[in-house]
Design an enzyme around this catalytic site. Structure first.
Site, PDB file in Angstrom:
ATOM      1  N   ALA A  81      -4.564   6.167  -6.123  1.00  0.00           N
ATOM      2  CA  ALA A  81      -5.340   7.397  -6.113  1.00  0.00           C
ATOM      3  C   ALA A  81      -4.614   8.510  -6.863  1.00  0.00           C
ATOM      4  O   ALA A  81      -3.383   8.551  -6.909  1.00  0.00           O
ATOM      5  CB  ALA A  81      -5.611   7.836  -4.680  1.00  0.00           C
ATOM      6  N   GLY A 129      -4.205   2.144  -4.382  1.00  0.00           N
ATOM      7  CA  GLY A 129      -5.535   1.774  -4.833  1.00  0.00           C
ATOM      8  C   GLY A 129      -5.532   0.805  -5.990  1.00  0.00           C
ATOM      9  O   GLY A 129      -6.477   0.020  -6.163  1.00  0.00           O
ATOM     10  N   GLU A 151      -5.269  -2.462  -4.446  1.00  0.00           N
ATOM     11  CA  GLU A 151      -6.550  -2.774  -3.795  1.00  0.00           C
ATOM     12  C   GLU A 151      -7.618  -3.192  -4.794  1.00  0.00           C
ATOM     13  O   GLU A 151      -8.466  -4.043  -4.487  1.00  0.00           O
ATOM     14  CB  GLU A 151      -7.004  -1.576  -2.967  1.00  0.00           C
ATOM     15  CG  GLU A 151      -6.124  -1.368  -1.741  1.00  0.00           C
ATOM     16  CD  GLU A 151      -6.439  -0.084  -0.999  1.00  0.00           C
ATOM     17  OE1 GLU A 151      -6.647  -0.162   0.226  1.00  0.00           O
ATOM     18  OE2 GLU A 151      -6.484   0.995  -1.637  1.00  0.00           O
ATOM     19  N   GLU A 182       0.695   3.588   1.222  1.00  0.00           N
ATOM     20  CA  GLU A 182      -0.054   4.725   1.767  1.00  0.00           C
ATOM     21  C   GLU A 182       0.566   5.363   2.999  1.00  0.00           C
ATOM     22  O   GLU A 182       0.517   6.593   3.148  1.00  0.00           O
ATOM     23  CB  GLU A 182      -1.508   4.291   2.075  1.00  0.00           C
ATOM     24  CG  GLU A 182      -2.389   4.148   0.857  1.00  0.00           C
ATOM     25  CD  GLU A 182      -2.295   2.806   0.167  1.00  0.00           C
ATOM     26  OE1 GLU A 182      -3.099   2.531  -0.719  1.00  0.00           O
ATOM     27  OE2 GLU A 182      -1.383   2.013   0.525  1.00  0.00           O
TER      28      GLU A 182
END
Length: 266
Positions: free
Chosen positions: A72, A117, A120, A140
């Site tokens: 992110a 992310g 992910e 995170e």
């Protein structure tokens, strides 16, 4: 090869032969950090690819030499109010589910950093190919949040619940060799060959029946986590969806005639 841009930061390449599409993360100045705009573009690109019946396999790649995606955009997030974060959440989530819900096989080509992310996005693919520069992880909890792009659910499905817990709780980074050993990466290649290897795999996949590929992926995804009898019912439903298709008739005919099939895709 044709190219189509989705916003400023996402490029889709459709290769003329082989029915393979490349979804390129193309925000090199930020090492592909996923901003709100970029997330919206990823979701839009995935929706378009999912509707394109000519596409039989998708490869997720990066235009940055040293990173797949660093996660992110925390610089953007730092400026958010609580209300901004609430509004942005569905947009961010749609990017990850867009990749996850692609109806055709998806392969991640990973080099360099694939963190948060970025990891992910790779986990949302069916297969992960990485080169020896790859560094993956879900950090995170080290910045006060949790993996929110599917990491807490997708990672244990790959590496087991205890290993996933250790990786998420410690927020540590995993280098390429270990990633391959624990099943986080499916194929490990020499430095600089991740895209080439992923495209080669995609081309091999795309030579198969488009109807069969979509049904097989649906059965794999829907059946995962079910008990065996329920999973076999999912498989049977998927089998019935292809058993009377034009692809099935062509596949059997081509086999008996000792020729390459010309898939009608229906």
């Amino acid at each position: 090869m044709s190219e189509e841009r989705f916003g400023e930061f996402v490029l889709v390449r459709r290769h003329e032969r082989g029915h393979v599409a490349e979804l390129v993360l193309d925000r090199p100045k930020a090492m592909n950090a996923v901003s709100t705009e970029m997330a919206r573009s990823i979701a839009g690109a995935c929706a378009a690819l999912g509707e394109d019946r000519d596409v039989r396999a998708v490869v997720l790649t990066s235009s940055h030499e040293r990173a797949f995606c660093v996660g992110a955009d925390l610089k953007e997030r730092n400026s958010f109010s609580d209300a901004d974060l609430v509004r942005q959440r569905p947009v961010a989530r749609a990017a990850y589910t867009g990749v996850l819900q692609l109806p055709v096989p998806a392969i991640a080509a990973v080099h360099g950093f694939a963190l948060g992310g970025g990891c992910e996005l790779a986990l949302s693919c069916d297969v992960i190919v990485a080169d020896r520069t790859a560094v993956m992880g879900l950090p995170e909890v080290s910045v006060g949040v949790i993996p929110g792009g599917g990491g807490t659910q997708l990672l244990p499905r790959r590496v087991g619940s205890a290993r996933a817990a250790e990786l998420i709780f410690t927020a540590r980074r995993v280098e390429a060799g270990e990633a391959r050993e624990i099943g986080l990466v499916d194929e490990l290649v020499e430095e600089g060959r991740d895209r080439e290897a992923a495209l080669a795999m995609a081309a091999r996949i795309a030579g198969n029946s488009p109807v069969g590929l979509r049904a097989a992926k649906r059965a794999l995804r829907l059946g995962h986590g079910l008990d065996l009898p329920a999973g076999l019912e999912v498989e049977d439903a998927a089998w019935r969806s292809v058993a009377f298709s034009g692809d099935r008739a062509e596949g059997v005919a081509a086999f008996n005639e000792k020729r390459r099939p010309e898939w009608p895709g229906e």
